[in-house]
Structure formats: C-alpha cells, structure tokens
Motif scaffolding. Sequence first.
Motif, mmCIF file in Angstrom:
data_model
loop_
_atom_site.group_PDB
_atom_site.id
_atom_site.type_symbol
_atom_site.label_atom_id
_atom_site.label_comp_id
_atom_site.label_asym_id
_atom_site.label_seq_id
_atom_site.Cartn_x
_atom_site.Cartn_y
_atom_site.Cartn_z
ATOM 1 N N THR A 1 -56.962 -42.715 28.760
ATOM 2 C CA THR A 1 -55.826 -42.343 29.610
ATOM 3 C C THR A 1 -55.706 -43.239 30.845
ATOM 4 O O THR A 1 -54.614 -43.456 31.343
ATOM 5 N N ASP A 2 -56.838 -43.752 31.357
ATOM 6 C CA ASP A 2 -56.763 -44.592 32.555
ATOM 7 C C ASP A 2 -56.335 -46.024 32.245
ATOM 8 O O ASP A 2 -55.773 -46.701 33.095
ATOM 9 N N GLU B 1 -43.811 -30.186 35.222
ATOM 10 C CA GLU B 1 -44.962 -31.069 35.287
ATOM 11 C C GLU B 1 -44.705 -32.347 34.497
ATOM 12 O O GLU B 1 -45.114 -33.432 34.902
ATOM 13 N N ASN B 2 -44.009 -32.208 33.368
ATOM 14 C CA ASN B 2 -43.715 -33.387 32.550
ATOM 15 C C ASN B 2 -42.916 -34.412 33.335
ATOM 16 O O ASN B 2 -43.141 -35.612 33.231
ATOM 17 N N ARG C 1 -33.984 -35.223 21.203
ATOM 18 C CA ARG C 1 -34.888 -34.500 20.322
ATOM 19 C C ARG C 1 -34.829 -32.997 20.516
ATOM 20 O O ARG C 1 -34.746 -32.245 19.560
ATOM 21 N N ASP C 2 -34.881 -32.558 21.766
ATOM 22 C CA ASP C 2 -34.912 -31.117 21.995
ATOM 23 C C ASP C 2 -33.531 -30.523 22.261
ATOM 24 O O ASP C 2 -33.398 -29.324 22.448
ATOM 25 N N TYR D 1 -34.965 -39.158 26.607
ATOM 26 C CA TYR D 1 -34.740 -39.157 25.157
ATOM 27 C C TYR D 1 -35.266 -37.867 24.533
ATOM 28 O O TYR D 1 -34.603 -37.232 23.719
ATOM 29 N N ARG D 2 -36.470 -37.489 24.952
ATOM 30 C CA ARG D 2 -37.121 -36.339 24.351
ATOM 31 C C ARG D 2 -36.360 -35.049 24.647
ATOM 32 O O ARG D 2 -36.087 -34.258 23.751
ATOM 33 N N GLY E 1 -48.759 -41.716 24.757
ATOM 34 C CA GLY E 1 -50.124 -41.219 24.748
ATOM 35 C C GLY E 1 -51.110 -42.196 25.357
ATOM 36 O O GLY E 1 -50.704 -43.232 25.857
ATOM 37 N N PRO E 2 -52.407 -41.901 25.327
ATOM 38 C CA PRO E 2 -52.973 -40.632 24.879
ATOM 39 C C PRO E 2 -52.587 -39.491 25.835
ATOM 40 O O PRO E 2 -52.549 -39.713 27.037
ATOM 41 N N GLY E 3 -52.358 -38.343 25.261
ATOM 42 C CA GLY E 3 -51.865 -37.235 26.067
ATOM 43 C C GLY E 3 -50.504 -37.588 26.619
ATOM 44 O O GLY E 3 -49.603 -37.919 25.873
ATOM 45 N N ARG E 4 -50.376 -37.564 27.947
ATOM 46 C CA ARG E 4 -49.102 -37.942 28.560
ATOM 47 C C ARG E 4 -49.292 -39.163 29.455
ATOM 48 O O ARG E 4 -48.495 -39.414 30.338
#
Lengths: 313, 433
Positions: free
Chosen positions: A174-175, A84-85, A278-279, A273-274, A260-263
């Motif tokens: 978010t919008d 989903e990401n 990072r992970d 990158y994430r 953000g906010p959220g995704r």
Amino acid sequence: MALASPQKTTPAPPGRSSRSVQRRRVRRNTLIGWSFILPNFIGFALFTLVPVGAAFALAFLEWDAASSPEWVGLDNFERMLDDENFQVALTNTLFYAGGHIPLTLVASLALALVLNRKIRGVKFFRTVAFFPYITSLVAVAVVWNMLFNPTSGPVNQGLEALGVSSTPGWTTDTDWAMPAVIITSVWRDMGYYMVLYLAGLQTIPAEYYEAARVDGANAWQRFWHVTLPGLRPTTFFVLVMLTVQSFKILDLIVVMTDGGPGRSTLVLAQLVYREGIRDGDYGYSSAIALVLFAIVLTITVVQFRLNERRDAR
Amino acid sequence: MRIPRTRGKAAGGPRHLIRGLGVLTALSLALTGCGSGGDSGDGDGKTKLRVSVWSMAETPEFQALFDAFEKSHPKVTIEPVDILADDYPDKVTTMLAGGDDTDVITVKNVTDYSRWSSRGQLADVTDAMPAGGEKDLAGLEAFDSDGSYYALPYRQDFWLLFYNKTLFDQAGVDYPEDLTWDEYVDVAEQLTEDGGDQVYGAYQHVWRSVVHAVAAAQNGGDQLSGDYDFFAEQYETALELQDSGSTLDFGTATAQQADYGTLFESGKAAMVPMGTWYAARLIEATQNGDTDVEWGMAPLPQRADATSTTTFGSPTSFGVNKKAANPDLAKEFVEFAAGERGAAAITEIGVVPALQSSELIQKYLSLDGMPTDKLSAKAFEPDEIALEMPVSENTSDVDTILEEEHELIMVGEKSIEDGISSMSDRVHDEVLD
C-alpha cells in the motif's frame, strides 16, 4: 497594419452606407470563421459541452439514469464530507499530482538539455525518449507491472544487487503502489514534455549565451540566469498541462493497480467512474467531478496569476 | 488581409455562406451519427434478435444456444453483441444507462442482476418460466424479487476441486477424497516442489470468493450482514498455504495477472479449487493438445465438523432489456434457454445447465474427455450449493468494500483481525447505516 492601409487608399464613402458595408464585412468574416470551427464545435458541443453542462446540474440531483431525477440541493456535497472513499481518493490524487508534476517537469527538462546538443545520433535518442509516449498505455502498464514484480522483477533484483536489503513491494504494497504508478507515468510522459522544452530552447538567442560567457558566467550560472528565464513561457505551459493531466489521472491507474491494493491508489476520477457508471449514482458522481474541476480550476488560475505577476516585473 | 475586389460578390457572400452552413450542419449531424437503433427487420424478412454476450470465442455455450434457437425459430437470426469478459458488467451497465435497445441481456452473476433489476432496467420475465422450472431450475431463488423474476438462469456453476492425478501419483499421495481444509493444506505442502521446476501444491485464485464464499457457504455466514468473523478460519487456511509457499502468493498472482488455467494445465499446480465451468475448458484444451495433464475432480474440502458436502455456486441467466426492440421474441429466447432444449444444447459442450435432472447430469458426465472415475462423479453431487453472494440492493457496494479489504489481508498489509474489523466498520458506515 495590413488592415488599415487599404482603407486609407479607398476614397471615403459617405458616412451611413460606409458603416453598413463595414458591418456586413465584419459579419461575413465572422460567418466564415464560424464555418471553419463548426465541424469541430459540433463535436465538442455534443460530446463535451452538453455533458459538462449536465454534470453541473446533476451534482445537485439524485439520479440513477433509470428513474426521474430528484432535486437534493447540497446533499451530495455534504455526503462527500463524510465519505471516507472520497477523502482517500482526494489524498491519493494529491499525492499523485505532488509526485508526477515536479518529477516530470525536472525529467523532461533534463532530457531536453541533454538532447539539445550537437552530438552524434541525437535524433535517434530524441526518438527513443519520445517513444514511451506513443506506446500503448496498456502495454506500458503491463510491462511495468512485470518490472515491479516484488520477487522476480528486474527493479528489485537491481536494488538487491546494489545492496538494498529490504526491497519495496511496489504494486503489492500500500505504501509503494502510488510511487510505482508515479515512476511509470513520469517515464511515459517525459518524452512529450521534452519535445516542448526542446522547442522552447530553440527560442533562446545564442547571443545571450555568448554574452554570458564573455562576462565569465560558468555553465551553472548560464543555466540559471539564461536558460531558465528564457524557458519560462514553456515551463508555464508545461506546468499547466501537467497539472490538468495529473488531477484527471485514470487510465494508468485502472490498468496498473485498479485502485489497489485496498484503496491505496484509488483516485478521484476513478471514484467518479465508480459512483456514476458502475453504481448508477450519477448525482453524487457529478458532484465529485465538480469538486475535481474546482480544484484544477483554482490551481490553474493561481498559476496564471503568478505568471502574470512575474511577467509584469 | 485582402479586401474583396468587387462589391457585388461581397453582397452575395452571406447568402451562399448561410446555405453552405446549412449543408455543413446537416453533414456533421450525419457524421456524428444521430441515428437511433431499433431496426428489427432484416432484408430477407428474418427478425433480428440482439443478445449481449461476453468473449464469445472463449464461451462456446452462446453459439450452441444460438444455433439451437435459430434451428427451432427459422425466421429469427441472432445477432450477438460481443463484449470482452472483463469489461462485461461495466459495459452493459453503461449500455443500459444509455438506453440501448439490445433485446436479451446475459446476466453474468447475481451482483449484476441486483444492480440492473433494482434500477428497473430489466423486464419482468415471470411468465417466461419453462415448464417445471420452479422445481428444477437450480439457483432460481437468487432471482426471486417478491415473487417476480427479472431473469431466468440457464446455467448453474458450482465449485469443486480440480486436481492433477499424475502429481498425486508421483508424490505417493492419495487422491483428495473428503478432505478437510487442514488436510488440504497438508496435502498441498506435500505436493509442493521448490526449485527450477516449481510446482505449487495448490493454487488459490485471487478472487475473494475463494475465501469469502467458501466461508459463507460452509459456516452459514451472510456476506451482506456487516459481521464478518466467520471469514477468519478460511483466511487462516489461505494465509497458511501462502506462507508455507504451497501456493503462488497473492501479490505476485495479482501483479502477473496469473491465469489459474495456465498454472494447472502446465502442471504447475496440483490442486485448484474452481467452478465447474473449468471442466469444459479443460476438455477443450485436452482435445486441442494444449495440455496433457491427467485431471480429476473432487468435492471441495470441508470444515472438520461438517457432516455433508457444501459448496457454493453462481447461476448465469438471461434477462430481457426493458427497452428491448423485440420484447416478445426476447422472452421466448429466455424461456428457450432456461428450458429443456437450451439445457440439452449446452450440456453437449460441457456446460452445467441450470435445469438439473439426473438425466442431464448423466449426459454431462459421459461427455467425451470428462473423467470417468467415481470421485469425479461424486464431486458432481454436493449436498448443498449455496449462493456465491446474496442479492440485495447493497450487493454491489458491499462487494467493492470486501474486495478492497480482502486484498489488504492477502498481501499482508492487514492482519486477519484488523481486516475483518475494517470490513465490518466500512460496510456499516458506508452501506448499512
């Protein structure tokens, strides 16, 4: 032409040796050429070419940088379909590109047209328009964040003064977070592309305008039938640059909203990158990067094809 | 295009050129820096120990520890690798992935610990345990990986409530002793003053721990479980505060990158739930004349049915890089910092050591500038300190999801219910299943 003439004047040496001299000369020139690009190329190879090549391979591996990599075939790409990401990031990236590319194009062209006249202080205004581009990105992001502040920011205060009753929450909504980022990036980039357009405008011969005027064309017709076609090479270049730049957007987002906010402003480059740095999932991260690359490549190739077809006409 | 005038020269050309190319290659290799680190010696025969730290200027504990260690190890110089606090986790992750040979790695929180230790980037430091460490080191259990430790805590912060005594006195409200969260919201409303001289009754910082870790500690929930109903009550408290205007709202705080310290030190917030590290900063700010706020500490508010005081905390630790240039010396440093001498050195500058003896707490509370009232002393003796975030290989992934959904609830994009259910769904989909 310059190449051909001396050959004619030198007496033609007998066949074989002439060819070897010729070959040596070519090799020499090639080497000289290489020596000039070498410093740049070594840097490029070490820091761009090798990592890019590695990314292609990594996309089919599972690797966390600590243990030894493991071949997983197309698993990384399959995972993307369900992730989903990734979908959120892809949509957001397309949204950003869809806003940033046309708006920057129009804004920079308009600026160039306005600042292409002989008006007093034109150099000053050109500098002003270019300024955002050379301003530190972090400063730009911080200041625009303040401007977009939903309660005390000048943007919303201005809107309220104009009678807008429910003002947007910008980076807290978010919008509206992505539009806020797009506005900021258009403001930042338009000066740079304006300079390209200004250069493009100088290449259109004044005679065309005179001829058009004599034929009774009004300002709009002159723009549509003389300026725009004359700027086509520039527009093509600007479009390609903007496309590449839009799809790899990372810096502004990280500083302004950090996804953000959220995704709501999470973009592909950020996901790369994430997942990777990072992970520690370098395989999956490279696979996403590869998809990003494929998207940009496809769009650019289409643009080149369209441009060629128009050139042919 | 010019054609060479003499053939002879042209023939000699390529040889010159190839030699030239060789020199050029060597030069560019040198310039792009293919040298690898790993030098451990200094000109004066001292061994260099490199330690990764964050924002050294604002984090005086590092200098205090380094000074103490150098004093007891005269043949060692410590070379800090200073990294901006905000970038610290990402930067160190990148360094470790790149095979950097910095000796000691400061582990800022347990999320980073789980990330680096699960990737095998930290060396086993179980045998560097200081004497009595198993018993007295607070927060040690967070670093237990099947009986082995890959980092040892030297500092243990926990959360309490900082409050501004003057603002309480002015409003005629009792100091916040033994508050429940409902009472906390009421008190915050009473202390809030609108208008030009805006004072917020409370300031809840934007970190998700303010809601999540409190809920987990006081309701006994597990933040890695994928079931987050236990957050609901704490969210109600947070949103009630925000809706009544008794705290700076989340959206504005994020957009302005609000600093809790600035708000409290300028008298704009009457109560701030925060970690013990803030005490050291407050003492320093008072001594430098940056603030004249009269402050005190109280225990963190509790649930209405609570019988004991529960808070949460997070240990900070030192680990040894698996690729350390001086692994033995690095271990010695880890043992030193976690042990008595390290604890004494950081206590002196107002940092709560992990090695907790009543002696050290006494010493801590009698520091110059520390509030001397009973309530502050009581705040320092909570019945239980839960771990801020549990450690597992999933910690970092879950953290990202909870953070994103937390934002959405706090800016009002999602209701508490929706937010919590998407947390659960996403953690299950993306991490657990």
